[in-house]
Design an enzyme around this catalytic site. Structure first.
Site, PDB file in Angstrom:
ATOM      1  N   VAL A  66      40.969 -39.493  20.095  1.00 19.75           N
ATOM      2  CA  VAL A  66      41.096 -39.725  21.653  1.00 19.75           C
ATOM      3  C   VAL A  66      39.753 -39.251  22.032  1.00 19.75           C
ATOM      4  O   VAL A  66      39.499 -39.363  23.401  1.00 19.75           O
ATOM      5  CB  VAL A  66      42.176 -38.765  22.185  1.00 19.75           C
ATOM      6  CG1 VAL A  66      43.480 -39.437  21.721  1.00 19.75           C
ATOM      7  CG2 VAL A  66      42.076 -37.243  21.878  1.00 19.75           C
ATOM      8  N   ASN A  87      49.646 -37.123  24.997  1.00 17.66           N
ATOM      9  CA  ASN A  87      50.447 -35.857  24.285  1.00 17.66           C
ATOM     10  C   ASN A  87      49.659 -35.000  23.599  1.00 17.66           C
ATOM     11  O   ASN A  87      49.942 -34.226  23.259  1.00 17.66           O
ATOM     12  CB  ASN A  87      51.559 -36.594  23.502  1.00 17.66           C
ATOM     13  CG  ASN A  87      52.134 -35.635  22.442  1.00 17.66           C
ATOM     14  OD1 ASN A  87      52.822 -34.865  22.820  1.00 17.66           O
ATOM     15  ND2 ASN A  87      51.701 -36.062  21.100  1.00 17.66           N
ATOM     16  N   SER A 139      53.182 -27.692  29.093  1.00 15.89           N
ATOM     17  CA  SER A 139      53.954 -26.453  28.064  1.00 15.89           C
ATOM     18  C   SER A 139      54.436 -25.560  29.023  1.00 15.89           C
ATOM     19  O   SER A 139      54.041 -25.273  30.215  1.00 15.89           O
ATOM     20  CB  SER A 139      52.949 -25.695  27.267  1.00 15.89           C
ATOM     21  OG  SER A 139      53.323 -24.485  26.753  1.00 15.89           O
ATOM     22  N   TYR A 152      45.053 -21.308  25.688  1.00 12.68           N
ATOM     23  CA  TYR A 152      45.899 -22.504  25.645  1.00 12.68           C
ATOM     24  C   TYR A 152      46.773 -22.525  27.255  1.00 12.68           C
ATOM     25  O   TYR A 152      46.942 -23.694  27.826  1.00 12.68           O
ATOM     26  CB  TYR A 152      47.208 -22.084  24.698  1.00 12.68           C
ATOM     27  CG  TYR A 152      48.318 -23.305  24.356  1.00 12.68           C
ATOM     28  CD1 TYR A 152      47.715 -24.524  23.859  1.00 12.68           C
ATOM     29  CD2 TYR A 152      49.318 -23.237  25.063  1.00 12.68           C
ATOM     30  CE1 TYR A 152      48.868 -25.428  23.625  1.00 12.68           C
ATOM     31  CE2 TYR A 152      50.508 -23.948  25.111  1.00 12.68           C
ATOM     32  CZ  TYR A 152      50.246 -25.094  24.202  1.00 12.68           C
ATOM     33  OH  TYR A 152      51.150 -26.051  23.963  1.00 12.68           O
ATOM     34  N   SER A 155      44.352 -24.105  29.597  1.00 10.87           N
ATOM     35  CA  SER A 155      44.168 -25.532  29.434  1.00 10.87           C
ATOM     36  C   SER A 155      45.464 -25.987  30.046  1.00 10.87           C
ATOM     37  O   SER A 155      45.490 -27.225  30.997  1.00 10.87           O
ATOM     38  CB  SER A 155      43.800 -25.899  27.936  1.00 10.87           C
ATOM     39  OG  SER A 155      44.993 -25.716  27.391  1.00 10.87           O
ATOM     40  N   LYS A 156      46.629 -25.621  29.666  1.00  9.80           N
ATOM     41  CA  LYS A 156      47.983 -26.061  30.224  1.00  9.80           C
ATOM     42  C   LYS A 156      48.029 -25.872  31.853  1.00  9.80           C
ATOM     43  O   LYS A 156      48.789 -26.725  32.661  1.00  9.80           O
ATOM     44  CB  LYS A 156      49.171 -25.754  29.344  1.00  9.80           C
ATOM     45  CG  LYS A 156      48.939 -26.031  27.991  1.00  9.80           C
ATOM     46  CD  LYS A 156      49.216 -27.609  27.720  1.00  9.80           C
ATOM     47  CE  LYS A 156      49.126 -27.921  26.300  1.00  9.80           C
ATOM     48  NZ  LYS A 156      49.338 -29.495  26.126  1.00  9.80           N
TER      49      LYS A 156
HETATM   50  N1  LIG Z   1      55.128 -27.668  19.325  1.00 11.63           N
HETATM   51  C1  LIG Z   1      55.355 -27.081  20.323  1.00 11.63           C
HETATM   52  O1  LIG Z   1      55.945 -25.745  20.400  1.00 11.63           O
HETATM   53  C2  LIG Z   1      54.755 -27.159  21.906  1.00 11.63           C
HETATM   54  C3  LIG Z   1      55.365 -26.592  22.779  1.00 11.63           C
HETATM   55  C4  LIG Z   1      55.056 -26.956  24.254  1.00 11.63           C
HETATM   56  C5  LIG Z   1      54.054 -27.891  24.336  1.00 11.63           C
HETATM   57  N2  LIG Z   1      53.504 -28.409  23.279  1.00 11.63           N
HETATM   58  C6  LIG Z   1      52.494 -29.474  23.340  1.00 11.63           C
HETATM   59  O2  LIG Z   1      52.916 -30.889  22.808  1.00 11.63           O
HETATM   60  C7  LIG Z   1      51.777 -31.648  22.340  1.00 11.63           C
HETATM   61  C8  LIG Z   1      52.292 -32.190  21.001  1.00 11.63           C
HETATM   62  O3  LIG Z   1      52.303 -31.099  20.038  1.00 11.63           O
HETATM   63  P1  LIG Z   1      53.182 -31.144  18.578  1.00 11.63           P
HETATM   64  O4  LIG Z   1      53.411 -29.809  18.276  1.00 11.63           O
HETATM   65  O5  LIG Z   1      53.842 -32.332  18.564  1.00 11.63           O
HETATM   66  O6  LIG Z   1      51.536 -31.220  17.693  1.00 11.63           O
HETATM   67  P2  LIG Z   1      51.368 -31.608  16.416  1.00 11.63           P
HETATM   68  O7  LIG Z   1      52.511 -31.656  15.417  1.00 11.63           O
HETATM   69  O8  LIG Z   1      50.243 -30.819  15.975  1.00 11.63           O
HETATM   70  O9  LIG Z   1      50.646 -33.152  16.343  1.00 11.63           O
HETATM   71  C9  LIG Z   1      49.675 -33.469  16.973  1.00 11.63           C
HETATM   72  C10 LIG Z   1      49.259 -34.727  16.941  1.00 11.63           C
HETATM   73  O10 LIG Z   1      48.066 -35.317  17.760  1.00 11.63           O
HETATM   74  C11 LIG Z   1      47.141 -35.914  16.885  1.00 11.63           C
HETATM   75  N3  LIG Z   1      45.890 -35.540  16.927  1.00 11.63           N
HETATM   76  C12 LIG Z   1      45.476 -34.305  17.064  1.00 11.63           C
HETATM   77  N4  LIG Z   1      44.094 -34.331  17.349  1.00 11.63           N
HETATM   78  C13 LIG Z   1      43.675 -35.779  17.947  1.00 11.63           C
HETATM   79  C14 LIG Z   1      42.848 -36.359  18.055  1.00 11.63           C
HETATM   80  N5  LIG Z   1      41.425 -35.853  18.459  1.00 11.63           N
HETATM   81  N6  LIG Z   1      42.673 -37.793  18.417  1.00 11.63           N
HETATM   82  C15 LIG Z   1      43.987 -38.257  18.200  1.00 11.63           C
HETATM   83  N7  LIG Z   1      45.183 -37.864  17.766  1.00 11.63           N
HETATM   84  C16 LIG Z   1      44.946 -36.557  17.629  1.00 11.63           C
HETATM   85  C17 LIG Z   1      47.821 -35.636  15.611  1.00 11.63           C
HETATM   86  O11 LIG Z   1      47.363 -36.321  14.363  1.00 11.63           O
HETATM   87  P3  LIG Z   1      46.088 -36.463  13.446  1.00 11.63           P
HETATM   88  O12 LIG Z   1      45.526 -34.923  13.221  1.00 11.63           O
HETATM   89  O13 LIG Z   1      46.053 -37.404  12.403  1.00 11.63           O
HETATM   90  O14 LIG Z   1      45.033 -36.882  14.714  1.00 11.63           O
HETATM   91  C18 LIG Z   1      49.204 -35.617  15.599  1.00 11.63           C
HETATM   92  O15 LIG Z   1      49.798 -36.850  15.578  1.00 11.63           O
HETATM   93  C19 LIG Z   1      50.535 -30.953  22.571  1.00 11.63           C
HETATM   94  O16 LIG Z   1      49.920 -31.104  23.756  1.00 11.63           O
HETATM   95  C20 LIG Z   1      51.084 -29.298  22.649  1.00 11.63           C
HETATM   96  O17 LIG Z   1      50.299 -28.563  23.209  1.00 11.63           O
HETATM   97  C21 LIG Z   1      53.841 -28.198  21.948  1.00 11.63           C
END
Ligand SMILES: NC(=O)c1ccc[n+]([C@@H]2O[C@H](COP(=O)([O-])OP(=O)(O)OC[C@H]3O[C@@H](n4cnc5c(N)ncnc54)[C@H](OP(=O)(O)O)[C@@H]3O)[C@@H](O)[C@H]2O)c1
Length: 247
Positions: A66, A87, A139, A152, A155-156
């Protein structure tokens, strides 16, 4: 849990970044179930192919970073776009004293600048479509501070400012902008954190509902905001945090 109608997003094209894993993957599958044409973006082709197998007629995959100009150019060139789930996100957990400048740039570049640039690129095809809905992934850490999470949280908090400002600016053009703020969800991003028993207790002590959110809990909020069910909702946030930030 799937509680929406299968025609909720019929004839809508929806772009989801970070769609190959975790929350983004759940959003992509649910959007496809709701009848959308989904453009799923991530960097790892094999993960995207696995996702596409779940709904090959509805999910198109883009192997893209991205942060690349080639990605935003491709978004801008889409003929029409009705929805965007911005996302992608990352975390670098450490105390401020341990954070390097490289960590600062990595978190701000992905969590904030890439969301702004993707949303900006999406405006052209959304205006072509006569309007649209943007959901920025925030978040609970956009509302509170937490140890080791200064980058974090910063940023959020920025994501919330971005969503409000875009919501106000773009309302006259029929583009709604909101955010979703989850508590901890078990995904590849957070699984390593929950290996630590002390951290697990820290988290469960702070969630009044005493459970983590599921990826579907978060996807439900995103799909509501993408759809016409939220036609009068803009510039705001749905917290999916089990009460963490209500205390
Ligand atoms: N999990 C939590 O507890 C939580 C809580 C609150 C908020 N969030 C937020 O929710 C969002 C998703 O979190 P998640 O936990 O689902 O993350 P995740 O499991 O680490 O998945 C991240 C996704 O983003 C892709 N990605 C990462 N860098 C990228 C880039 N530069 N270009 C394109 N794709 C990219 C990854 O695939 P590739 O690595 O193959 O690119 C993967 O599909 C984030 O914004 C996070 O801050 C998460």
């Amino acid at each position: 849990m799937f509680g929406f109608n299968e025609t909720l997003l019929k004839e809508k094209t929806v772009l989801i970044t970070g769609a190959s894993k975790g929350i983004g993957r759940a959003c992509a599958l649910m959007a496809a179930k709701c009848g959308a044409k989904v453009i799923a973006v991530a960097r790892t082709q094999s993960d995207l192919e696995l996702l596409q197998q779940e709904a090959p007629e509805q999910i198109e995959v883009w192997v893209e970073d991205v942060s690349a100009v080639s990605f935003t150019d491709k978004v801008k060139a889409l003929p029409q776009l009705h929805g965007l789930i911005n996302n992608v996100g990352t975390n670098r957990v450490a105390s401020m004293l341990e954070q390097a400048d490289e960590d600062l740039d990595a978190v701000i570049d992905l969590n904030l600048k890439s969301l702004y640039r993707t949303a900006k690129a999406a405006l052209t095809p959304m205006l072509n479509a006569g309007g649209g809905s943007i959901v920025n992934m925030s978040s609970q850490m956009a509302y509170v501070g937490s140890p080791g999470r200064t980058l974090y949280c910063m940023s959020k908090h920025g994501v919330e400012g971005l969503s409000k400002a875009m919501g106000v600016e773009l309302a006259p053009q029929g583009i709604r902008v909101n955010s979703v703020a989850p508590t901890f969800v078990l995904t590849p991003l957070t699984e390593p954190m929950f290996q630590d028993e002390a951290f697990k207790s820290f988290v469960f002590d702070r969630i009044p509902m005493k459970k983590l959110a599921t990826t579907d809990d978060v996807a439900n909020a995103c799909l509501f905001l993408l759809s016409d069910l939220s036609a009068m909702v803009t510039g705001t946030c749905i917290k999916v945090d089990g009460g963490w930030t209500a205390q």
